[in-house]
Design an enzyme around this catalytic site. Structure first.
Site, PDB file in Angstrom:
ATOM      1  N   ARG A  60       7.766   1.515   5.674  1.00 35.39           N
ATOM      2  CA  ARG A  60       8.305   1.809   4.353  1.00 35.39           C
ATOM      3  C   ARG A  60       7.406   2.697   3.501  1.00 35.39           C
ATOM      4  O   ARG A  60       7.869   3.689   2.928  1.00 35.39           O
ATOM      5  CB  ARG A  60       8.544   0.505   3.567  1.00 35.39           C
ATOM      6  CG  ARG A  60       9.816  -0.197   3.917  1.00 35.39           C
ATOM      7  CD  ARG A  60       9.608  -1.686   3.845  1.00 35.39           C
ATOM      8  NE  ARG A  60       8.686  -2.086   4.896  1.00 35.39           N
ATOM      9  CZ  ARG A  60       9.066  -2.357   6.146  1.00 35.39           C
ATOM     10  NH1 ARG A  60      10.320  -2.346   6.464  1.00 35.39           N
ATOM     11  NH2 ARG A  60       8.192  -2.656   7.095  1.00 35.39           N
ATOM     12  N   THR A  61       6.131   2.332   3.378  1.00 36.25           N
ATOM     13  CA  THR A  61       5.273   3.063   2.435  1.00 36.25           C
ATOM     14  C   THR A  61       5.093   4.509   2.893  1.00 36.25           C
ATOM     15  O   THR A  61       5.166   5.445   2.090  1.00 36.25           O
ATOM     16  CB  THR A  61       3.912   2.349   2.286  1.00 36.25           C
ATOM     17  OG1 THR A  61       4.158   0.952   2.129  1.00 36.25           O
ATOM     18  CG2 THR A  61       3.147   2.856   1.089  1.00 36.25           C
ATOM     19  N   LYS A  90     -14.504  10.626  16.460  1.00 35.10           N
ATOM     20  CA  LYS A  90     -15.821  11.199  16.820  1.00 35.10           C
ATOM     21  C   LYS A  90     -16.917  10.684  15.893  1.00 35.10           C
ATOM     22  O   LYS A  90     -18.068  11.080  16.007  1.00 35.10           O
ATOM     23  CB  LYS A  90     -15.758  12.723  16.725  1.00 35.10           C
ATOM     24  CG  LYS A  90     -14.699  13.356  17.604  1.00 35.10           C
ATOM     25  CD  LYS A  90     -14.590  14.860  17.285  1.00 35.10           C
ATOM     26  CE  LYS A  90     -13.171  15.350  17.514  1.00 35.10           C
ATOM     27  NZ  LYS A  90     -12.936  16.644  16.863  1.00 35.10           N
ATOM     28  N   ARG A 111      -3.796   4.593   3.047  1.00 29.15           N
ATOM     29  CA  ARG A 111      -3.752   3.165   3.413  1.00 29.15           C
ATOM     30  C   ARG A 111      -4.904   2.915   4.366  1.00 29.15           C
ATOM     31  O   ARG A 111      -5.147   3.697   5.292  1.00 29.15           O
ATOM     32  CB  ARG A 111      -2.429   2.817   4.093  1.00 29.15           C
ATOM     33  CG  ARG A 111      -2.448   1.422   4.715  1.00 29.15           C
ATOM     34  CD  ARG A 111      -1.101   0.990   5.199  1.00 29.15           C
ATOM     35  NE  ARG A 111      -0.234   0.651   4.088  1.00 29.15           N
ATOM     36  CZ  ARG A 111       0.955   0.041   4.229  1.00 29.15           C
ATOM     37  NH1 ARG A 111       1.392  -0.283   5.429  1.00 29.15           N
ATOM     38  NH2 ARG A 111       1.687  -0.259   3.178  1.00 29.15           N
ATOM     39  N   HIS A 139      -1.767  -3.349  -3.465  1.00 25.51           N
ATOM     40  CA  HIS A 139      -0.741  -2.391  -3.023  1.00 25.51           C
ATOM     41  C   HIS A 139       0.046  -2.041  -4.292  1.00 25.51           C
ATOM     42  O   HIS A 139       1.165  -2.508  -4.506  1.00 25.51           O
ATOM     43  CB  HIS A 139       0.144  -3.058  -1.961  1.00 25.51           C
ATOM     44  CG  HIS A 139       1.040  -2.129  -1.204  1.00 25.51           C
ATOM     45  ND1 HIS A 139       1.295  -0.832  -1.598  1.00 25.51           N
ATOM     46  CD2 HIS A 139       1.752  -2.317  -0.061  1.00 25.51           C
ATOM     47  CE1 HIS A 139       2.119  -0.269  -0.710  1.00 25.51           C
ATOM     48  NE2 HIS A 139       2.410  -1.143   0.224  1.00 25.51           N
TER      49      HIS A 139
HETATM   50  N1   CP Z   1       6.016  -2.950   2.169  1.00 28.71           N
HETATM   51  C1   CP Z   1       5.197  -2.277   2.965  1.00 28.71           C
HETATM   52  O1   CP Z   1       4.052  -1.967   2.612  1.00 28.71           O
HETATM   53  O2   CP Z   1       5.730  -1.974   4.197  1.00 28.71           O
HETATM   54  P1   CP Z   1       5.036  -1.056   5.283  1.00 28.71           P
HETATM   55  O3   CP Z   1       3.812  -1.791   5.770  1.00 28.71           O
HETATM   56  O4   CP Z   1       6.062  -0.857   6.361  1.00 28.71           O
HETATM   57  O5   CP Z   1       4.641   0.226   4.615  1.00 28.71           O
END
Ligand code: CP
Length: 315
Positions: A60-61, A90, A111, A139
């Site tokens: 999703r993100t 590396k 992320r 998040h």
């Molecule tokens: N909600 C969420 O962070 O989903 P993903 O890990 O699929 O990005």
């Protein structure tokens, strides 16, 4: 400060950097973006390139950020598994990686499994950095999309009664949502988790200093009537060193159709950041109150469109 002064050129690392006004202004921008014609949207990031660096898996993100950028006329540089496919293999450091990527792009969405990496990246970079999840830390954009979904339904973010269930210790969206709701008065969150996965004492102490009431409950029987939302979460397998412990805890609280029928209010939103791995029965999916497969992910794209338009947008 006006909306442009609040957001233009800024990093998005934590809900700590928001106040009530900035959340409300952002939500207003989401509503505006939703009504803006495609042709006009495509000008907003025209000529801009945004790098997506995902050191942890994502559906999703990653996808909603990519879609948001492209719907605003921008382009992306995409690293979906830099631990294997980039020069990190590396031995290149995160600092050097960020310094390189900023030569090619106008903003970075990152992320990473380690708490604090988004903040560290923002300190190194001279372009905006957006935290797309840092380990068990925060998040922020997920929390904002979730709270926008609650706001859109109930028309307010004060006097909210919410239920949060599952891995409250490791759930980064949980940590950001608590901070977000604490910006608005008279909110109460009921917390239900296995005792091993309770919110940490540090987070509980911190919440006490904020304007939010947290009530730990022990069973479904204690769920109060007429919550504005239920927020189910997955037990985060990747944060366990002992996989037997994970197996023991993973399905402690399963959301069933029966429970929804018995305990949810007629306006209770049924939410989950996803992915789910068994903790919500698929029979719940068709309930009109369930938004985890529909409104929530869709709003994920819109909240990111709103943020990019404010942080980078051509006026
Ligand atoms: N909600 C969420 O962070 O989903 P993903 O890990 O699929 O990005």
């Amino acid at each position: 400060m006006n909306i442009s002064e609040i957001f233009f050129g800024k990093d998005i690392i934590s809900l700590d950097q928001f106040d009530r006004k900035s959340v409300e202004l952002l939500f207003r921008q989401v509503t505006k973006i939703k009504k803006t014609p495609t042709k006009k949207l495509l000008k907003i990031l025209s000529g801009k390139i945004i790098a997506l660096l995902f050191f942890e898996p994502s559906t999703r993100t990653f996808s909603s950020n990519a879609a948001a950028i492209k719907r605003l006329g921008g382009q992306t540089i995409e690293h979906q598994n830099p631990m294997q496919n980039s020069s990190v293999v590396k031995g290149e450091t995160i600092e050097d990686t960020i310094k390189m990527i900023e030569q090619y792009s106008d903003a970075i969405v990152i992320r990473h499994p380690l708490v604090g990496t988004a903040k560290k990246s923002a300190q190194v970079a001279n372009i905006p950095v957006i935290n797309a999840g840092d380990g068990i830390g925060e998040h922020p954009t997920q929390a904002l999309l979730d709270m926008f979904t609650v706001y859109e339904k109930h028309k307010h973010l004060n006097n909210i009664k919410g239920l949060m269930v599952g891995d409250l210790l490791n759930g980064r969206t949980i940590h950001s949502i608590i901070k977000c709701l604490s910006l608005f008065p008279n909110n109460t969150l009921y917390l239900l988790s296995p005792k091993q996965l309770r919110l940490s004492n540090k987070d509980l102490e911190e919440a006490k200093k904020r304007k939010i009431k947290l009530v730990e409950i022990k069973s479904f029987e204690e769920i109060p009537a007429d919550c504005h939302f239920w927020y189910w979460t997955r037990v985060q397998k990747e944060r366990f060193t002992d996989k037997r412990e994970y197996e023991k805890l993973k399905l402690t609280f399963i959301l069933t159709k029966k429970l929804v029928e018995k305990k949810a209010g007629k306006n209770t939103l049924i939410m989950h950041p996803l992915p789910r791995v068994g903790e919500i029965e698929t029979a719940v999916d068709t309930d009109p109150r369930a938004v985890y497969l529909t409104t929530e992910p869709k709003n994920g794209m819109y909240i990111r469109m709103a943020l990019f338009s404010l942080i980078l947008g051509n006026s």
